[in-house]
Design a protein around this motif. Structure first.
Motif, short mmCIF file in Angstrom:
data_model
loop_
_atom_site.label_atom_id
_atom_site.label_comp_id
_atom_site.label_asym_id
_atom_site.label_seq_id
_atom_site.Cartn_x
_atom_site.Cartn_y
_atom_site.Cartn_z
N GLU A 183 0.78 -1.46 -0.48
CA GLU A 183 0.37 0.22 0.03
C GLU A 183 0.86 0.85 -0.13
O GLU A 183 1.28 2.36 -1.03
N LEU A 184 1.39 0.65 0.87
CA LEU A 184 2.91 2.65 0.71
C LEU A 184 3.65 2.63 -0.53
O LEU A 184 3.72 3.90 -0.94
N VAL A 185 4.05 1.70 -1.02
CA VAL A 185 4.78 1.68 -2.67
C VAL A 185 4.33 2.12 -3.41
O VAL A 185 4.46 2.71 -4.38
N ARG A 186 2.50 1.38 -3.21
CA ARG A 186 1.53 1.86 -4.48
C ARG A 186 1.03 3.71 -4.67
O ARG A 186 1.47 4.11 -5.49
N HIS A 187 0.93 4.14 -2.77
CA HIS A 187 1.53 5.20 -3.47
C HIS A 187 2.74 6.77 -3.59
O HIS A 187 3.00 7.09 -3.72
N LEU A 188 4.16 5.55 -3.35
CA LEU A 188 4.62 6.07 -3.64
C LEU A 188 5.13 6.25 -5.08
O LEU A 188 5.15 7.62 -5.53
N ALA A 189 5.01 5.09 -5.90
CA ALA A 189 5.17 5.17 -6.92
C ALA A 189 3.97 6.11 -7.88
O ALA A 189 4.72 7.01 -8.88
N GLU A 190 3.22 6.43 -6.83
CA GLU A 190 1.93 6.63 -8.39
C GLU A 190 2.63 8.71 -7.77
O GLU A 190 2.07 9.53 -8.71
N LYS A 191 2.98 8.60 -6.43
CA LYS A 191 3.45 10.35 -6.01
C LYS A 191 4.07 10.61 -6.99
O LYS A 191 4.29 11.73 -7.73
N TYR A 192 4.87 10.12 -7.34
CA TYR A 192 6.49 10.43 -8.10
C TYR A 192 6.64 9.41 -9.27
O TYR A 192 7.74 9.83 -9.88
N ASP A 193 6.26 8.82 -9.65
CA ASP A 193 5.72 8.27 -11.02
C ASP A 193 7.08 7.70 -10.82
O ASP A 193 7.94 7.18 -11.87
N ILE A 194 7.06 6.72 -10.41
CA ILE A 194 8.24 5.46 -10.56
C ILE A 194 7.15 3.87 -11.21
O ILE A 194 6.46 3.49 -10.72
N PRO A 195 7.82 3.51 -12.07
CA PRO A 195 6.87 2.26 -12.45
C PRO A 195 7.53 1.49 -11.62
O PRO A 195 7.94 0.91 -10.77
N LEU A 196 6.07 0.01 -11.47
CA LEU A 196 5.91 -0.44 -10.72
C LEU A 196 6.52 -1.79 -11.49
O LEU A 196 5.18 -2.60 -11.92
N ASP A 197 7.56 -2.17 -11.78
CA ASP A 197 7.93 -3.21 -12.27
C ASP A 197 9.65 -3.34 -11.59
O ASP A 197 10.29 -2.89 -10.37
N ARG A 198 9.81 -4.83 -11.55
CA ARG A 198 11.25 -5.20 -11.15
C ARG A 198 12.24 -4.40 -11.37
O ARG A 198 13.75 -4.74 -10.88
N ALA A 199 12.38 -3.93 -11.97
CA ALA A 199 13.47 -2.38 -12.38
C ALA A 199 13.39 -0.61 -11.88
O ALA A 199 14.36 -0.80 -11.30
N HIS A 200 12.09 -1.22 -11.17
CA HIS A 200 12.25 0.20 -10.12
C HIS A 200 11.83 -0.12 -8.59
O HIS A 200 12.51 0.40 -7.94
N VAL A 201 11.43 -1.12 -8.43
CA VAL A 201 11.14 -1.76 -7.19
C VAL A 201 12.02 -3.16 -6.83
O VAL A 201 11.23 -3.91 -7.59
N ILE A 202 13.20 -2.20 -6.31
CA ILE A 202 14.35 -3.07 -6.61
C ILE A 202 14.14 -4.28 -4.75
O ILE A 202 13.75 -3.31 -3.68
N GLY A 203 15.74 -4.98 -4.87
CA GLY A 203 15.93 -5.00 -3.12
C GLY A 203 17.34 -3.73 -3.55
O GLY A 203 18.47 -4.06 -4.33
N HIS A 204 17.85 -4.16 -1.77
CA HIS A 204 19.28 -3.80 -2.09
C HIS A 204 20.42 -4.73 -2.69
O HIS A 204 21.74 -4.47 -3.43
N ASP A 205 19.96 -6.33 -3.04
CA ASP A 205 20.78 -7.05 -3.38
C ASP A 205 20.89 -6.91 -5.08
O ASP A 205 21.99 -7.68 -5.67
N GLN A 206 20.17 -6.45 -5.63
CA GLN A 206 20.14 -5.52 -6.89
C GLN A 206 21.22 -4.69 -7.19
O GLN A 206 21.33 -4.13 -8.51
N ILE A 207 21.37 -3.63 -5.45
CA ILE A 207 21.85 -2.71 -6.27
C ILE A 207 23.91 -3.43 -6.99
O ILE A 207 24.25 -3.83 -6.06
N PRO A 208 24.11 -2.10 -7.78
CA PRO A 208 25.52 -2.73 -8.19
C PRO A 208 26.38 -1.70 -7.17
O PRO A 208 26.22 -0.89 -6.05
N GLY A 209 28.01 -2.22 -6.90
CA GLY A 209 28.80 -1.84 -6.39
C GLY A 209 29.37 -0.31 -7.06
O GLY A 209 28.77 -0.69 -8.71
#
Length: 737
Positions: free
Chosen positions: A356-382
């Motif tokens: 519910e929180l992420v839906r709110h944030l994604a809509e407010k800040y125009d963040i795509p709801l996909d696995r390229a933009h809602v990601i795990g810490h483990d997906q962040i590069p060095g």
């Protein structure tokens, strides 16, 4: 102190913790007093052969409606027992019954008069005659204990177990101090649920559209200072912005625990990502850390037991949570109470609050709801060579990405069925099917202290990549995670060969049940058997190398040196390649073709040094790619960008008899992108040759078609996509009427 659960079975004697012998029926503020609940017999519940039967037996024993028990348990554990392991907040079993009495009802020590109480386990034991060990370890015992608690709560509220379902609101609410818990339980009742549980059984909760939300005298809205949906009940628990010492000058670089910025305005970096973390400790120590000016801050903390949300940062400011300054600049960080090596203790209540929180944030800040933009810490590069191996691996293999994205309303794979109909050159998306996707995991406690032993048979969020098309082959390698070139392993933190649900890949080869895909600079193999395929058809832009040599990748999309010329007070940031490269024969899927090229400088407490709190924006273009387990960036100048190709979900087919005088009809099929974006042209063929003028959805068979085989070709086009043509199977030979 690990006590973080905010439930209580408060005693009337304020300030006294008394060993529980007789259970008083009165709880402070709970309602009218009635006679105590008599001891519940749990024999039939404990003896039940499966969890469906246990719910029914517990209902018979206590009078609590079966469906209500299922809905409460679903919010607490998604009907999993977790092998008797303790949860993040000290609870056990399908109902997460806690074994301690909380001291701080809001988890942050802010209440003026914290309640004293006895634990749920102690009260359940007194109500049922079961031991604490039984309640912890046995699913039936846990269910019966929770049912007895609910029945006693219903009685405390001045109701009976025979009253209407809507009267259970107060009793249900006492299973959690978050005011929206009862609302969610009743929403679960209305919607229904079904899943395979950790014992291999199946539990089904049929939808109850008649389940009315309980009337609530006190509904808590989110704190107005919190950036949250009003209905989520978020608290504002701000992270401090302070100098390391009051005596330091205002332009000092010694400050914490975040940076001020203008991310919601024109002058600051954009908000492009939401990063999912776990806390690796309990809720209360977590909020103590985020409110410590000498530590570091993230945006939100979510509590496991009930999904309670604390907001710590203004959205305009930059938290220090990702271990990569560029990603910090552009992301919002959510810390979820739990451990990365703990199977199943990401509760449904927390999943639902987070979604519910992420839906709110994604809509407010125009963040795509996909696995390229809602990601795990483990997906962040060095950020530099050698740094990727130190990136955190949370939320780990047990975070259910598929369920999470269903709650977000953006199902992974678009809701398509998995398939073996895959050819070289195709783009596919992994859908691991979490509940039934068991992979070997070892070293959970060692990799994530506090997790306990790995739980055999637990679902996981990834499929494995191998070095060869064989289950006996070594796991794939990851030169970022293991720069020495070692093979991937089963160790809990080893993400070398883990292809998460939602990851998109380019298929290079197909060998029987195996897909050869480009992974981390080399070919890796994914098992895609007919009895349990793990990919769905997908589309996406792809890149290949544009020159004669391999293309570099980067952990940050920083500007070129010329972009800093207008800011003499800002030192140009090096653009340094990291461990991964794109080979000349390789292709990777683009996860974002409009990456922000910028660097935000924040070096002083008051922002007064030259160039401080400035977002330097460059002209160099970058693409974000799916590369190994994570996302990386590559310079647009080094690669060639290819448009996505229209892909068939189901190709064309012909219906009707192959008989002169009859009509054939084409079902044009289903394609990606969806029907609203595509145009379809139809061409009928006789023995492989186009029939002039035959371009409609129907074809009339005449004498010219006698003995011929009829097929149809469908050409599908869409804006921004490369068109593709698909052929049906033949019908015929055409026979006389």
């Amino acid at each position: 102190m690990r006590s973080v659960r905010r439930r209580t079975t408060g005693l009337a004697a304020v300030g006294l913790l008394v060993p529980l012998v007789t259970i008083p029926a009165v709880t402070a503020g709970a309602g009218p007093s009635t006679a105590p609940v008599s001891e519940v017999s749990c024999d039939a519940v404990v003896a039940a052969p499966d969890r469906e039967s246990a719910f029914a037996a517990a209902s018979d024993a206590t009078g609590v409606p079966t469906d209500l028990l299922k809905a409460v348990s679903y919010l607490e554990s998604r009907w999993d027992q977790h092998g008797g392991q303790v949860s993040a907040d000290g609870g056990y079993g399908m109902f997460n019954l806690v074994d301690h009495a909380p001291e701080a009802p809001d988890g942050a020590g802010k209440d003026a008069a914290p309640r004293q109480g006895v634990s749920e386990l102690d009260r359940a034991a007194a109500l049922t005659g079961l031991t604490g060990a039984q309640l912890k370890a046995d699913a039936g015992a846990n269910t019966c204990g929770a049912a007895a608690l609910l029945a006693s709560y219903q009685q405390d509220a001045g109701q009976t177990v025979d009253d209407d379902l809507a009267t259970w609101g107060v009793a249900v609410a006492r299973m959690s101090d978050v005011p929206t818990f009862a609302d969610r339980v009743f929403a679960t009742l209305r919607e229904g649920e079904a899943r395979t549980t950790d014992d291999g059984g199946r539990v089904t909760l049929a939808a109850r559209p008649d389940a009315v939300l309980p009337a609530a005298a006190e509904r808590q809205s989110s704190d107005p200072a919190a950036d949250c949906p009003a209905s989520l009940g978020c608290e504002w628990l701000p992270a401090p912005y302070e100098k390391g010492s009051p005596d330091l000058p205002d332009d000092t670089g010694n400050y914490g625990n975040h940076d001020q910025a203008d991310r919601t305005g024109e002058g600051g970096p954009s908000i492009d990502y939401i990063v999912i973390h776990d806390t690796e400790t309990a809720y209360e120590p977590t909020v103590r850390l985020v409110t410590d000016p000498t530590y570091l801050a993230w945006n939100y903390t979510l509590r496991s037991s009930d999904g309670h949300v604390a907001n710590h940062l203004e959205p305009a400011d930059v938290g220090w949570h990702a271990g990569n300054w560029y990603m910090n600049m552009h992301s919002i960080g959510l810390e979820h109470e739990g451990w990365a090596g703990t199977s199943g203790w990401f509760t449904e209540a927390m999943y639902q609050s987070s979604a519910e929180l992420v839906r709110h944030l994604a809509e407010k800040y125009d963040i795509p709801l996909d696995r390229a933009h809602v990601i795990g810490h483990d997906q962040i590069p060095g950020i530099l060579p050698g740094y990727t191996k130190n990136v955190h691996w949370d939320p780990g293999p047990y975070w259910d990405w598929e369920h999470y994205f269903e709650l977000l309303g953006a199902p992974i794979g678009g809701g398509l069925d998995t398939t073996t109909d895959v050819a070289p050159g195709d783009v596919v998306e992994v859908v691991a099917d979490y509940d039934d996707n068991v992979n070997p995991i070892t070293g959970c406690q060692q990799a994530s202290p506090g997790s306990g032993a790995c739980v055999a048979g637990a679902g996981t969020n990834f499929v494995l990549a191998y070095q060869e098309p064989s289950l006996d082959a070594p796991y794939a390698r990851d030169p970022g995670w293991k720069p020495g070139g070692a093979d991937g392993t089963t160790y809990a933190s080893d993400i070398s060969a883990r292809v998460n649900s939602g990851h998109k890949l380019v298929v290079a080869q197909v060998q029987g049940e195996w897909l050869g895909v480009w992974w981390a600079g080399s070919l890796a193999w994914i098992h895609n058997p007919a009895e349990r395929p793990v990919v769905v058809p997908s589309t996406g832009q792809t890149v290949t190398v544009s020159g004669d040599g391999a293309a570099a990748t980067y952990g940050r999309a920083y500007p070129e040196a010329a972009a800093y010329e207008s800011y003499p007070g800002i030192t140009p940031q090096a653009v340094t390649p990291i461990e991964y490269t794109i080979g000349t024969d390789q292709s990777y899927v683009v996860s974002d073709d409009a990456v922000s090229t910028d660097y935000y400088q924040a070096k002083s407490f008051d922002g007064s040094i030259p160039g401080d709190r400035t977002d330097v924006r460059g002209e160099d273009g970058y693409y974000q790619l799916w590369m190994a387990h994570r996302h990386v960036f590559t310079r647009a100048a080094d690669v060639t960008l290819h448009d996505p190709v229209v892909t068939d979900v189901a190709g064309p087919s012909i219906e009707g008899p192959a008989e002169i005088g009859k009509w054939l009809t084409v079902d044009p099929g289903e394609y990606l992108p969806g029907a609203q974006d595509t145009e379809i042209e139809v061409q009928w063929l006789r023995d492989g040759e186009p029939v002039p003028g035959a371009g409609g959805n129907r074809y009339h068979l005449t004498g010219r078609d006698r003995g011929a085989e009829i097929t149809v070709e469908v050409t599908v086009s869409a804006p921004g996509y490369t068109s593709a043509t698909f052929s049906s199977d033949a019908v015929g030979p055409v026979r006389p009427h």
